[in-house]
Scaffold this motif. Structure first.
Motif, PDB file in Angstrom:
ATOM      1  N   LEU A  75     -17.997 -48.022 -26.615  1.00  0.00           N
ATOM      2  CA  LEU A  75     -17.824 -49.468 -26.846  1.00  0.00           C
ATOM      3  C   LEU A  75     -19.070 -50.266 -26.467  1.00  0.00           C
ATOM      4  N   SER A  76     -20.094 -49.559 -26.062  1.00  0.00           N
ATOM      5  CA  SER A  76     -21.300 -50.271 -25.627  1.00  0.00           C
ATOM      6  C   SER A  76     -22.067 -50.810 -26.835  1.00  0.00           C
ATOM      7  N   SER A  77     -22.707 -51.974 -26.629  1.00  0.00           N
ATOM      8  CA  SER A  77     -23.515 -52.527 -27.715  1.00  0.00           C
ATOM      9  C   SER A  77     -24.816 -51.730 -27.862  1.00  0.00           C
ATOM     10  N   MET A  78     -25.201 -51.030 -26.778  1.00  0.00           N
ATOM     11  CA  MET A  78     -26.394 -50.173 -26.865  1.00  0.00           C
ATOM     12  C   MET A  78     -25.980 -48.856 -27.509  1.00  0.00           C
ATOM     13  N   THR A  79     -26.830 -48.340 -28.416  1.00  0.00           N
ATOM     14  CA  THR A  79     -26.447 -47.080 -29.065  1.00  0.00           C
ATOM     15  C   THR A  79     -26.657 -45.917 -28.100  1.00  0.00           C
ATOM     16  N   GLN A  80     -25.732 -44.968 -28.170  1.00  0.00           N
ATOM     17  CA  GLN A  80     -25.794 -43.734 -27.368  1.00  0.00           C
ATOM     18  C   GLN A  80     -25.975 -44.020 -25.881  1.00  0.00           C
ATOM     19  N   ARG A  81     -25.202 -44.964 -25.359  1.00  0.00           N
ATOM     20  CA  ARG A  81     -25.351 -45.285 -23.940  1.00  0.00           C
ATOM     21  C   ARG A  81     -24.709 -44.185 -23.082  1.00  0.00           C
ATOM     22  N   LYS A  82     -25.552 -43.513 -22.302  1.00  0.00           N
ATOM     23  CA  LYS A  82     -25.054 -42.402 -21.489  1.00  0.00           C
ATOM     24  C   LYS A  82     -24.619 -42.893 -20.113  1.00  0.00           C
ATOM     25  N   CYS A  83     -23.526 -42.331 -19.607  1.00  0.00           N
ATOM     26  CA  CYS A  83     -22.998 -42.755 -18.312  1.00  0.00           C
ATOM     27  C   CYS A  83     -22.864 -41.543 -17.387  1.00  0.00           C
ATOM     28  N   LYS A  84     -22.704 -41.853 -16.101  1.00  0.00           N
ATOM     29  CA  LYS A  84     -22.588 -40.772 -15.103  1.00  0.00           C
ATOM     30  C   LYS A  84     -21.180 -40.752 -14.517  1.00  0.00           C
ATOM     31  N   ILE A  85     -20.759 -39.562 -14.080  1.00  0.00           N
ATOM     32  CA  ILE A  85     -19.435 -39.459 -13.440  1.00  0.00           C
ATOM     33  C   ILE A  85     -19.673 -39.487 -11.930  1.00  0.00           C
ATOM     34  N   ARG A  86     -18.913 -40.313 -11.232  1.00  0.00           N
ATOM     35  CA  ARG A  86     -19.071 -40.424  -9.779  1.00  0.00           C
ATOM     36  C   ARG A  86     -17.732 -40.172  -9.092  1.00  0.00           C
ATOM     37  N   GLU A  87     -17.832 -39.866  -7.790  1.00  0.00           N
ATOM     38  CA  GLU A  87     -16.620 -39.625  -7.012  1.00  0.00           C
ATOM     39  C   GLU A  87     -16.437 -40.743  -5.997  1.00  0.00           C
ATOM     40  N   ARG A  88     -15.193 -41.211  -5.853  1.00  0.00           N
ATOM     41  CA  ARG A  88     -14.932 -42.276  -4.866  1.00  0.00           C
ATOM     42  C   ARG A  88     -14.667 -41.638  -3.497  1.00  0.00           C
ATOM     43  N   ASN A  89     -14.500 -42.501  -2.479  1.00  0.00           N
ATOM     44  CA  ASN A  89     -14.209 -41.981  -1.131  1.00  0.00           C
ATOM     45  C   ASN A  89     -12.904 -41.204  -1.085  1.00  0.00           C
ATOM     46  N   ASP A  90     -11.928 -41.631  -1.917  1.00  0.00           N
ATOM     47  CA  ASP A  90     -10.634 -40.926  -1.904  1.00  0.00           C
ATOM     48  C   ASP A  90     -10.666 -39.675  -2.801  1.00  0.00           C
ATOM     49  N   HIS A  91     -11.862 -39.283  -3.224  1.00  0.00           N
ATOM     50  CA  HIS A  91     -12.107 -38.069  -4.032  1.00  0.00           C
ATOM     51  C   HIS A  91     -11.688 -38.183  -5.496  1.00  0.00           C
ATOM     52  N   SER A  92     -11.209 -39.343  -5.917  1.00  0.00           N
ATOM     53  CA  SER A  92     -10.937 -39.501  -7.346  1.00  0.00           C
ATOM     54  C   SER A  92     -12.275 -39.784  -8.038  1.00  0.00           C
ATOM     55  N   THR A  93     -12.329 -39.567  -9.349  1.00  0.00           N
ATOM     56  CA  THR A  93     -13.609 -39.739 -10.051  1.00  0.00           C
ATOM     57  C   THR A  93     -13.536 -40.901 -11.043  1.00  0.00           C
ATOM     58  N   PHE A  94     -14.691 -41.413 -11.422  1.00  0.00           N
ATOM     59  CA  PHE A  94     -14.742 -42.493 -12.406  1.00  0.00           C
ATOM     60  C   PHE A  94     -16.062 -42.427 -13.163  1.00  0.00           C
ATOM     61  N   VAL A  95     -16.084 -43.082 -14.326  1.00  0.00           N
ATOM     62  CA  VAL A  95     -17.321 -43.090 -15.112  1.00  0.00           C
ATOM     63  C   VAL A  95     -18.086 -44.355 -14.763  1.00  0.00           C
ATOM     64  N   GLU A  96     -19.276 -44.170 -14.211  1.00  0.00           N
ATOM     65  CA  GLU A  96     -20.063 -45.315 -13.742  1.00  0.00           C
ATOM     66  C   GLU A  96     -20.776 -45.990 -14.917  1.00  0.00           C
ATOM     67  N   GLY A  97     -20.691 -47.301 -14.952  1.00  0.00           N
ATOM     68  CA  GLY A  97     -21.466 -48.071 -15.934  1.00  0.00           C
ATOM     69  C   GLY A  97     -20.838 -48.163 -17.313  1.00  0.00           C
ATOM     70  N   VAL A  98     -19.664 -47.578 -17.486  1.00  0.00           N
ATOM     71  CA  VAL A  98     -19.038 -47.660 -18.803  1.00  0.00           C
ATOM     72  C   VAL A  98     -18.511 -49.094 -19.003  1.00  0.00           C
ATOM     73  N   GLU A  99     -18.634 -49.592 -20.221  1.00  0.00           N
ATOM     74  CA  GLU A  99     -18.221 -50.977 -20.478  1.00  0.00           C
ATOM     75  C   GLU A  99     -16.699 -51.096 -20.428  1.00  0.00           C
ATOM     76  N   GLU A 100     -16.212 -51.969 -19.531  1.00  0.00           N
ATOM     77  CA  GLU A 100     -14.758 -52.176 -19.440  1.00  0.00           C
ATOM     78  C   GLU A 100     -14.468 -53.526 -20.073  1.00  0.00           C
ATOM     79  N   ILE A 101     -13.675 -53.531 -21.122  1.00  0.00           N
ATOM     80  CA  ILE A 101     -13.457 -54.778 -21.850  1.00  0.00           C
ATOM     81  C   ILE A 101     -12.085 -55.357 -21.493  1.00  0.00           C
TER      82      ILE A 101
END
Ligand SMILES: Nc1ncnc2c1ncn2[C@@H]1O[C@H](COP(=O)(O)OP(=O)(O)OP(=O)(O)O)[C@@H](O)[C@H]1O
Length: 478
Positions: free
Chosen positions: A160-186
């Protein structure tokens, strides 16, 4: 709530002129061998025949609109409710290439699949809740955000990013769950907005034509919905907040490279897809036998897919796997059914992500305590300690100079104050003298006025006497 992953199998209509090797009876599937003999999916140890049962089985003899709505009503609606109750949910479509995963998840223009139907119902329920609020003791506020990304050749790409082929990183939170960093949340406010995000993301997905499928997805696509609910009690003002997420996943198809891939790029994509699916298989099989392999590390980190789905496979989530089967190929169908029956044994433990404000405060306080402890416990290494000591020295030196300067400045200030005081006193005495002389002048003025009044009175008397004398003299003369 600890529950096992729900598994549904969807068997699509066989391609033209090809035999159907997969038969659906209620919630059971029988696989027929090419020589029409029923193959018993038997356990290797005991040679006893055994049928495989699933939570739901959908056999698509005719392609009708009912197929999509039947799956939605029997299987998916429950997950909309779970999301609204504050549980995390996840629905994954798994299967060989061309078996109908994208059809199941996204559907077609006039025959929508799970993702758009899920979103439509979610907003319908919000609408009903808002109407109900008028008669209810609580007022509920909803906020919905969505993101859409794909995992292509082990890289996470924002769809959903306006930039083409925007690559994101997967990170881990303190509670050990993971999330995609920098992904556009609309933030989406209505069905139209969320459906347009789905379309936009689908247009950006990596799709290619292979021998097995005209429009084969070359990536795993994840549509992520996050719902924030804020319930305010109208009389007491008490607020309860609740946050839940739902991942709707269209996995890339498992494929035999000899069947589907021709050139190098397709082969590379196929290898990457198979690798991540086999990691998913290993994670599932370890989780399925958790009691047996309690000390074994679950290899979530070995693929981007399992790393992102960590929480949904082995943590706080209500998860459902829809295994799609192409019934023309006995080997592929068998492999998918085995995968699906393994997933049935995995247990997750979903909890409601709801917090009152007091609980939120407590949570923040606990975090603060944790941070303070971390700061206190932090034992510096020798080089770190050396540089810290040097910094302390510098700070102390700077402090000494500052003190000296302050002392000097305060002495100068004292002197300035003394001379100001002196000047003030002399000014005060001059003012006093002037005031006194002013008073004296005032008194003189007063006396002069009085004298002027007296002389005026005397003048008047004199005038009176004179006229009296004149009158008397006149009388006397006459
Ligand atoms: N139950 C079904 N009813 C109608 N059409 C179907 C059904 N299942 C699959 N199809 C059709 O079969 C074709 C292949 O399906 P689809 O693209 O969904 O497969 P896939 O599993 O996602 O494949 P890949 O893994 O290669 O992306 C599509 O044209 C789709 O419309």
């Amino acid at each position: 709530m600890s529950d096992r992953i729900k598994v549904a199998v969807r068997v699509r209509k066989p391609r033209e002129n090809l035999p159907n090797v997969c038969h659906v009876h209620g919630n059971t599937i029988t696989l027929i061998n090419d020589d029409k003999k029923a193959i018993r999916l038997s356990s290797p140890q005991k040679n006893t025949a055994r049928e495989f049962r699933f939570d739901y089985c959908f056999g698509s003899i005719e392609f009708t609109d009912n197929d999509q709505s039947e799956i939605y009503e029997k299987l998916v609606r429950g997950y909309v409710l779970h999301t609204l109750e504050g549980y995390n949910s996840c629905i994954l479509a798994y299967g060989q290439t061309g078996s109908g995963k994208t059809f199941t998840m996204m559907g077609e223009k006039n025959n929508e699949g799970i993702v758009p139907r899920f979103c439509r119902e979610l907003f319908e329920v919000f609408h009903i809740c808002h109407q109900d609020d008028q008669n209810s003791e609580v007022f509920t506020d909803f906020q919905v955000k969505c993101s859409f990304f794909e995992i292509y050749n082990e890289q996470v790409i924002d769809l959903l990013s306006s930039m083409t082929q925007r690559k994101c990183k997967i990170r881990e939170r303190n509670d050990h769950s993971t999330f995609v960093e920098g992904v556009e949340e609309i933030v989406v406010h209505n069905v139209e907005e969320i459906i347009s995000c789905i379309h936009r993301g689908n247009e950006n997905r990596t799709v290619k034509s292979t021998n097995m499928n005209q429009e084969s997805s070359r990536s795993h696509a994840i549509f992520h919905i996050s719902v924030n609910q804020r319930e305010t009690h109208k009389k007491t003002g008490t607020v309860v907040e609740c946050h839940s997420t739902c991942k709707l996943v269209d996995l890339a198809g498992s494929e035999r490279l000899g069947n589907s891939a021709a050139d190098g790029k397709l082969r590379q994509e196929g290898t990457s897809i198979n690798k991540s699916l086999s990691t998913l298989g290993r994670v599932i099989s370890l989780l399925a036998e958790r009691d047996k392999y309690r000390n074994r590390l679950v290899p979530y980190r070995e693929s981007a897919l399992t790393w992102i789905l960590k929480e949904n496979l082995g943590g706080n989530s209500n998860t459902c796997l829809v295994a799609c089967v192409s019934p023309e190929n006995h080997y592929e169908s068998l492999s998918t059914l085995r995968y699906a029956s393994l997933a049935k044994k995995v247990r997750t433990s979903a909890t409601v992500n709801s917090l009152s404000h007091i609980e939120q405060m407590e949570e923040l306080k606990a975090k603060l305590r944790e941070l303070q402890n971390m700061i206190n416990d932090k034992k510096p290494t020798s080089t770190h300690q050396h540089s810290l000591e040097k910094r302390i020295e510098d700070v102390q030196r700077a402090n000494f100079f500052l003190e000296q300067r302050m002392a000097k400045e305060s002495q100068l200030a004292d002197q300035a104050l003394q001379s100001t005081r002196h000047e003030r006193d002399s000014l005060a005495s001059v003012t006093l003298q002037m005031l006194e002389s002013f008073n004296w002048n005032q008194q003189l003025n007063d006396h002069a006025t009085k004298l002027r009044n007296h002389s005026q009175k005397l003048e008047n008397l004199f005038q009176k006497d004179r006229s009296f004398f004149d009158v008397t003299l006149q009388k006397y003369l006459t």
